[in-house]
Design an enzyme around this catalytic site. Sequence first.
Site, short mmCIF file in Angstrom:
data_model
loop_
_atom_site.label_atom_id
_atom_site.label_comp_id
_atom_site.label_asym_id
_atom_site.label_seq_id
_atom_site.Cartn_x
_atom_site.Cartn_y
_atom_site.Cartn_z
N GLU A 323 1.25 -1.09 -0.19
CA GLU A 323 -0.26 0.01 -0.25
C GLU A 323 0.92 1.38 0.37
OE1 GLU A 323 -4.44 -0.05 1.21
OE2 GLU A 323 -2.43 1.44 3.53
N HIS A 352 7.60 -27.51 2.20
CA HIS A 352 7.18 -29.05 1.18
C HIS A 352 6.11 -27.57 0.79
CE1 HIS A 352 8.46 -31.57 3.88
NE2 HIS A 352 8.36 -30.11 4.74
N LYS A 455 -13.07 1.43 -2.45
CA LYS A 455 -13.76 2.49 -1.97
C LYS A 455 -15.29 3.08 -2.85
CE LYS A 455 -11.62 3.23 2.10
NZ LYS A 455 -11.28 3.91 3.38
#
Length: 524
Positions: A323, A352, A455
């Site tokens: 950000e 793994h 937003k």
Amino acid sequence: MNAPELWKRYQASLCRVPALDVSLDVSRMGFDDDAIARMRPAFDRAFAAMDELEKGAVANPDENRMVGHYWLRSPELSPTPEIAAEIAETLDAVAAFAAKVHSGEVKPQRKPRFTRVLSIGIGGSALGPMFVADALGSPKADRLHAHFIDNTDPDGIARELERIGPALDETLVVVMSKSGGTPETRNGMLVVAEAYRKAGLDFAKHATAVTGEGSKLDQTVAKEGWLARFPMWDWVGGRTSETSAVGLVPGLLQGLDMKGLLDGAAAMDRATRVHDVAKNPAALLALSWYLATDGRGAKDMVVLPYKDRLLLFSRYLQQLVMESLGKRLDLEGNRVDQGISVYGNKGSTDQHAYVQQLRDGVDNFFVTFLRVLEDGGDGREVEPGVTPGDYLHGFLLGTREALFANDRRSVTITVDRVDAQTVGALIALFERAVGLYATLVNVNAYHQPGVEAGKKAAASVLEIQDKARAALTAQPRTADQVAEAVGAADSAETVYLVLEHLAANGRARMSRGANPGLTTFQAV
């Protein structure tokens, strides 16, 4: 490079912070010998910009704001006595409130004491507190058991409330939102408040807030008479707010050593103010990122903490780094498309998982290893002279060596143990590295226009949804027809997707056609 040469380079390049027992090893980042000298002019500018930021200069020009998270752990450095006093008073107020909760002086409506704390937030108001709670918490030692709601997912909220179960009446809620209007936090608060109402409880008697003065949430607190309210200042960004009330309130309520965390952050701040790249671990990190990514984000940062307590650190760093640095425009308004992608899990789980690709696949990354010397646990041996911690440490060193043998770069940060001071130091280390790197690539690390754009886009989707739902009748209509009816002909795809969602939740009827264009919708 042979082993003796590597050993010499390790000794020459290791940067230690003795006061914190923290060290940074960049010997396997492939620096040439004159890299630091070559970058010195750029770092002189970065150091100067950081000095001005800490003195109170407007470091976030887009929002005309100061950037003051460093003052939170050293109030005496604040640019005004008023700010210093506010920081100190807030810390005292939070500590006093937590003490009253722990003693039972502040108690729930029906029970003698609070036993749980539920934090509701999003982004920096969740990732920092969650990371610290997991890193420092202990089921046996915690004063209040910690819960979190960090999304507007109704199923996720319901699951957390189920975990709390009958202990809802002894749960203290902390709602964190600077504006008070953040949808995810507001939605979580409303759902939780309704759960209290259904249980016959007064939500206000179980609620506290961390918010901006005069915000919508602040007004609600005053109107309903919540237990407490603590400040969230506009000069502290969400992703750098863990040493503010955002982190202090849930941390102190949980019973964590937040003073130790502040002390660790302050000590790392002191170490990273040094105007010498070779002796400044944050500057060395920023240099590593710059050289590894060609100063344009050409490679990803893989964060591998070899300690379960640091599992959430990679999630925390995703927001802090991405950000802050993920910007389309530089400070002059030129398009630069900057950023560094961050991902990670933990060692040795990743032995793994994706280490196979890291060693043998596409070379589009550099690794940040987090090495913890103290094992913890009971020291039980699983083989003669060998503990599980020995295996874990062996996997770290082995992976580091295997990657380097295939020309893959890595940084290693070593700490003695995971305690409050160390966690504070790690937070401060990366905060400073991000700030310095941002100056190197000439972007504003302290705003988030992409988040704001998201937003706004979400708000427009909800507006289309309201109109589309209102336009449904008993007559079947396709998404194109509904879109035309509500004056959103160019948004037929969005209309289809929101109606499909409504239908899945019993708020519309849907008859699937051979393709989305032939699918029809009706009112319930």
